[in-house]
Design an enzyme around this catalytic site. Structure first.
Site, PDB file in Angstrom:
ATOM      1  N   VAL A  16      21.500  -4.106  37.975  1.00  0.00           N
ATOM      2  CA  VAL A  16      22.204  -5.222  37.343  1.00  0.00           C
ATOM      3  C   VAL A  16      23.662  -5.253  37.793  1.00  0.00           C
ATOM      4  CG1 VAL A  16      22.993  -6.134  35.124  1.00  0.00           C
ATOM      5  CG2 VAL A  16      20.648  -5.333  35.371  1.00  0.00           C
ATOM      6  N   LYS A  40      27.330   7.259  46.058  1.00  0.00           N
ATOM      7  CA  LYS A  40      26.903   5.857  45.995  1.00  0.00           C
ATOM      8  C   LYS A  40      28.058   4.932  46.415  1.00  0.00           C
ATOM      9  CE  LYS A  40      23.938   3.419  42.791  1.00  0.00           C
ATOM     10  NZ  LYS A  40      23.591   3.318  41.368  1.00  0.00           N
ATOM     11  N   CYS A 284      12.564  -1.979  32.438  1.00  0.00           N
ATOM     12  CA  CYS A 284      13.049  -2.853  31.354  1.00  0.00           C
ATOM     13  C   CYS A 284      12.066  -3.010  30.201  1.00  0.00           C
ATOM     14  CB  CYS A 284      13.396  -4.214  31.921  1.00  0.00           C
ATOM     15  SG  CYS A 284      14.618  -4.097  33.223  1.00  0.00           S
ATOM     16  N   LYS A 344       5.477  -3.019  40.293  1.00  0.00           N
ATOM     17  CA  LYS A 344       4.953  -4.346  40.667  1.00  0.00           C
ATOM     18  C   LYS A 344       5.176  -4.484  42.170  1.00  0.00           C
ATOM     19  CE  LYS A 344       9.268  -6.899  39.891  1.00  0.00           C
ATOM     20  NZ  LYS A 344       9.913  -8.061  39.293  1.00  0.00           N
TER      21      LYS A 344
END
Ligand code: UGA
Length: 472
Positions: A16, A40, A284, A344
């Site tokens: 996000v 990162k 989520c 997914k």
């Protein structure tokens, strides 16, 4: 773009945070993205991405070092920004409650750093009381209430289509309890809500256009927090609902896809999120349904439907496992090809992947598994290391070679376009057990496969039909 650029800090560079930071730069703002993970930040500064999302690489290249910077220095980023978005993780604790310790730590650091008015914006998914806590923490750490507001601006992006979801949203929710805070957020989203962004020849293409820009919904901070939890819980509920309907369909040999189509054509219901399968996963839905259930419990509200949604989702994986058993009879010594490890298709994310639960159940029964995923293999290996009973194939058909059956566990498009003739020759037995309903049962039957899917009649080639029913 004509709107005045706003100076923004985004704390947290996960899915996000990073997507929001890059997209805020894309719509014209000056953005500094903060993360305490030095590696990162170094990766991002070098123009590399820790995640795969369409358009993200090109937008990063477009704005890095001009409108978009990366840093580990939260205090100076907070001091320079007008709006500070908190987009750090809110993992699930054992009780189901969201663990807000990262939000707490960031709010404390912000309070100790700022010396002029700031809007502190919750972007992470948080329970309804979080804005009050952030306010308290910031005040406790010495910032006067006149020097900040806390607002909520939930994000509705999906992994895999995150950038276009951000730039072409169904709606923009601004939860603010002061006009000053609402004005800053309205200015941030003005390039989208005015339609100006869609004028640019470089704009990412999507559902929104100059003449159909996204609507803004102005609410209280609490309502905005609730909108996010209620949206995710409702979508998860739709999935569990259709999965329960699928189970009824199986009991009467009806086809859940025909039922879902008929139900979804009612505009009040809608056709999306009615795909039956092996249950929802990801970072989520499981976390947010549990957190919303916990919030309701804390408020003494009986919201039992959320527990049912979770129960159906857990049961769906066990039902699939039993389906595999019904096709194979015994497990020990069987070799299974598994297509799909991500939660997914279209992502390399394996968090809360239903595929993992199913693989674990099969391994516990003594199967050998050869798994393939186009993007998630490296991440999968970190969670389920390779072993004599679990191998990872580099190529789809290599996974199928010599397998007693093929299992489809994620909905990657290429899994729906398999070369069925080749598959026939590679598999030891032509058995496909499809947890995502990617094939037409009649076609699979014509091609000589035993084919089991979710909420649709199982099909067995003629040589197997005698007795197949009684064995189920
Ligand atoms: C979800 C929501 O769709 C986003 O709106 C939200 O912003 C995001 O969570 C979040 O809170 O950050 P995401 O987790 O990326 O997005 O994935 P989805 O595409 O929603 O899929 C979630 C799970 O449900 C997957 O395991 C998927 O396979 C499953 N699913 C989805 C079904 O089983 N059936 C369906 O009909 C749809």
């Amino acid at each position: 773009m004509t709107a005045k650029p706003v100076s923004i800090a985004v704390v947290g560079s996960g899915y996000v945070g990073l997507v929001a930071a890059v997209c805020f730069a894309e719509i014209g703002h000056s953005v500094i993205c903060v993360d305490n993970d030095e590696r990162k930040v170094a990766t991002l500064r070098a123009g590399e991405l820790p995640i795969h999302e369409d358009f993200l690489a090109e937008l990063l290249a477009r704005h890095r070092n001009t409108r978009l910077q990366f840093t580990t220095d939260l205090p100076s980023a907070a001091r320079e920004a007008e709006a500070i978005f908190i987009a750090v993780g809110t993992p699930q604790s054992d009780s189901g409650n969201a663990d807000l310790s990262y939000v707490d730590a960031v709010a404390t650091q912000i309070a100790r750093s700022i010396d002029s008015y700031k809007v502190i914006v919750e972007k992470s998914t948080v329970p309804v009381y979080t804005n009050e806590w952030i306010r308290r923490v910031v005040e406790r750490n010495g910032t006067s209430s006149t020097n900040f507001d806390v607002a909520s601006n939930p994000e509705f992006l999906r992994e895999g289509t995150a950038v276009s979801d951000f730039l072409h949203p169904d709606r923009i929710v601004i939860g603010a309890d002061s006009e000053q805070a609402a004005d800053v957020l309205k200015a941030i989203y003005a390039p989208l809500t005015s339609g100006d962004y869609y004028r640019s020849e470089h704009a990412v293409i999507g559902q929104r256009t100059i003449s159909d820009p996204p609507p803004v919904l102005l609410t209280s901070t609490k309502a905005a927090e609730l909108i996010k939890h209620a949206s995710n819980a409702f979508l998860a509920m739709k999935i569990s609902f259709i999965n329960a309907v699928a189970n009824v369909c199986e009991a009467v040999d009806a086809n859940v896809e025909e039922v879902a189509r008929g139900v979804g054509l009612d505009k009040r219901i809608g056709s999306q999120f009615l795909r039956a399968g092996i249950g929802y996963g990801g970072s989520c839905f499981p976390k947010d349904v549990a957190a919303f259930r916990y919030v309701a419990e804390q408020l003494s509200v009986d919201f039992g439907i959320l527990s049912e949604v979770e129960k159906i989702n857990d049961e769906q994986k066990r039902r699939f496992f039993n389906k595999v058993r019904s096709a194979l009879w015994t497990f020990r010594g069987k070799r299974l090809a598994v297509l799909g490890l991500a939660f997914k298709g279209g992502t390399d994310d394996v968090r809360e992947s239903p595929a993992f639960d199913i693989i674990r159940m099969l391994l516990a029964e003594g199967c050998t598994i050869v798994a393939f995923d186009p993007a998630a293999t490296e991440r999968a290996k970190a969670e389920l290391p390779p072993s004599p009973s679990l191998q990872y194939a580099e190529e789809l058909y290599a996974a199928a070679t010599g397998a007693d059956a093929l299992l489809i566990l994620s909905d990657w498009p290429q899994f729906g376009e398999l070369d069925l003739e080749k598959l026939q020759t590679l598999l030891r037995y032509p058995i496909v057990i499809d947890g995502r309903n990617l094939y037409d049962p009649r076609e699979m039957l014509e091609r000589g496969f035993t084919y089991l899917s979710v909420g649709r009649p199982a099909v067995y080639p003629a040589r197997e039909t005698a007795g197949a029913r009684s064995l189920r």
